[in-house]
Design an enzyme around this catalytic site. Structure first.
Site, PDB file in Angstrom:
ATOM      1  N   SER A   1       0.833  -1.205   0.000  1.00 46.06           N
ATOM      2  CA  SER A   1       0.000   0.000   0.000  1.00 46.06           C
ATOM      3  C   SER A   1       0.865   1.251   0.000  1.00 46.06           C
ATOM      4  CB  SER A   1      -0.891   0.011   1.235  1.00 46.06           C
ATOM      5  OG  SER A   1      -1.653  -1.172   1.294  1.00 46.06           O
TER       6      SER A   1
HETATM    7  N1  SAH Z   1      -0.517  -3.963   4.044  1.00 48.83           N
HETATM    8  C1  SAH Z   1       0.168  -4.796   3.105  1.00 48.83           C
HETATM    9  C2  SAH Z   1      -0.779  -5.113   1.975  1.00 48.83           C
HETATM   10  C3  SAH Z   1      -0.350  -6.219   1.119  1.00 48.83           C
HETATM   11  S1  SAH Z   1      -1.495  -6.630  -0.162  1.00 48.83           S
HETATM   12  C4  SAH Z   1       1.401  -4.087   2.597  1.00 48.83           C
HETATM   13  O1  SAH Z   1       1.366  -2.878   2.462  1.00 48.83           O
HETATM   14  O2  SAH Z   1       2.392  -4.752   2.332  1.00 48.83           O
HETATM   15  C5  SAH Z   1      -2.682  -7.593   0.677  1.00 48.83           C
HETATM   16  C6  SAH Z   1      -2.200  -8.811   1.373  1.00 48.83           C
HETATM   17  O3  SAH Z   1      -3.339  -9.503   1.850  1.00 48.83           O
HETATM   18  C7  SAH Z   1      -1.432  -9.792   0.501  1.00 48.83           C
HETATM   19  O4  SAH Z   1      -0.203 -10.071   1.110  1.00 48.83           O
HETATM   20  C8  SAH Z   1      -2.339 -11.023   0.454  1.00 48.83           C
HETATM   21  O5  SAH Z   1      -1.634 -12.244   0.375  1.00 48.83           O
HETATM   22  C9  SAH Z   1      -3.092 -10.890   1.762  1.00 48.83           C
HETATM   23  N2  SAH Z   1      -4.371 -11.592   1.838  1.00 48.83           N
HETATM   24  C10 SAH Z   1      -5.343 -11.695   0.902  1.00 48.83           C
HETATM   25  N3  SAH Z   1      -6.374 -12.421   1.360  1.00 48.83           N
HETATM   26  C11 SAH Z   1      -6.059 -12.784   2.639  1.00 48.83           C
HETATM   27  C12 SAH Z   1      -6.708 -13.550   3.651  1.00 48.83           C
HETATM   28  N4  SAH Z   1      -7.914 -14.099   3.479  1.00 48.83           N
HETATM   29  N5  SAH Z   1      -6.077 -13.713   4.836  1.00 48.83           N
HETATM   30  C13 SAH Z   1      -4.851 -13.179   5.049  1.00 48.83           C
HETATM   31  N6  SAH Z   1      -4.196 -12.457   4.152  1.00 48.83           N
HETATM   32  C14 SAH Z   1      -4.778 -12.245   2.946  1.00 48.83           C
END
Ligand code: SAH
Length: 219
Positions: free
Chosen positions: A69
């Site tokens: 993000s």
């Molecule tokens: N805040 C993080 C966002 C990463 S993108 C950053 O800035 O790095 C979103 C993340 O959510 C990904 O790593 C993806 O694998 C995870 N994700 C998606 N669905 C999920 C779920 N059901 N449970 C846990 N993580 C999930």
């Protein structure tokens, strides 16, 4: 010698302060959030090849088709989760690189964070150790289910977009607690704040956003 944590040039303290000034101009008001983001080295959470872009207001590739993000999104979600007050315990769904996790960790007593991709979780664990975020508990699992045995949480922050608000997560909020997450609406994805009230829940739609989808199961 300047260490990797301190950063030089495009990863220096001065670059970080410019980022915070931009966040202020973009309407972030929570001084506690801005103070943490001014200190925390964001560049160590991204691929070394991308470190020089870590403080630009863009989302960056994280690997495995996921994205980190943007600083504004992290600031905004943290500000909305705090609602101007102090938080004790927070559940994060979607650890990713761990940067949002680290920002939360500097502001609350305990952060629980769930990630469905084991490879990302291991990397996040290393990053969080590097910035000495010791009040974080990471869990490899499907965050849609939350952590019912550790509920209720003061706030829940979900950093992947859902078609609808997961009922199980809402039920893990304490009274007056807030769930902040992107939800798919007729107008595209919108940052949504669900607050647990005395007689149910209130829902507010905020900014348009673009997140990767919330997916079931683990890998
Ligand atoms: N805040 C993080 C966002 C990463 S993108 C950053 O800035 O790095 C979103 C993340 O959510 C990904 O790593 C993806 O694998 C995870 N994700 C998606 N669905 C999920 C779920 N059901 N449970 C846990 N993580 C999930």
């Amino acid at each position: 010698m300047t260490g990797r944590l301190d950063g030089i040039g495009m990863t220096s303290q001065r670059t970080r302060l410019r980022m915070v000034e931009r966040l202020r101009e973009q309407g972030i008001r929570d001084e506690a959030v801005l103070a943490v983001m001014a200190e925390l080295p964001r560049h160590i959470f991204v691929d070394e090849a991308l470190a020089s872009r870590a403080y630009e207001d863009i989302s960056l590739p994280l690997g495995f088709g996921q994205t980190i993000s943007s600083p504004h999104t992290v600031a905004r979600m943290t500000e909305l989760a705090r609602g101007g007050g102090r938080l004790e315990t927070v559940l994060e769904v979607g650890t990713g690189c761990g940067y949002q996790t680290a920002v939360l960790a500097k502001l609350v007593r305990k952060v629980y964070s769930m990630e469905r991709l084991a490879a990302l979780l291991n990397r996040a664990r290393r990053h969080l150790r590097e910035v000495r975020a010791t009040n974080v508990h990471l869990r490899h699992g499907d965050g849609m289910l939350g952590m019912p045995h550790l509920a209720p949480f003061d706030a829940i922050v979900t950093t992947a977009a859902a078609q609808r608000v997961p009922r199980q997560l809402v039920e893990q909020l304490r009274p007056a607690g807030r769930l902040v997450m992107p939800v798919v609406t007729a107008r595209g994805q919108q940052l949504t704040v669900i607050e647990r009230t005395a007689d149910g829940y209130s829902e507010r739609r905020m900014d348009q956003v673009k997140f990767v989808p919330l997916l079931p199961g683990v890998e």
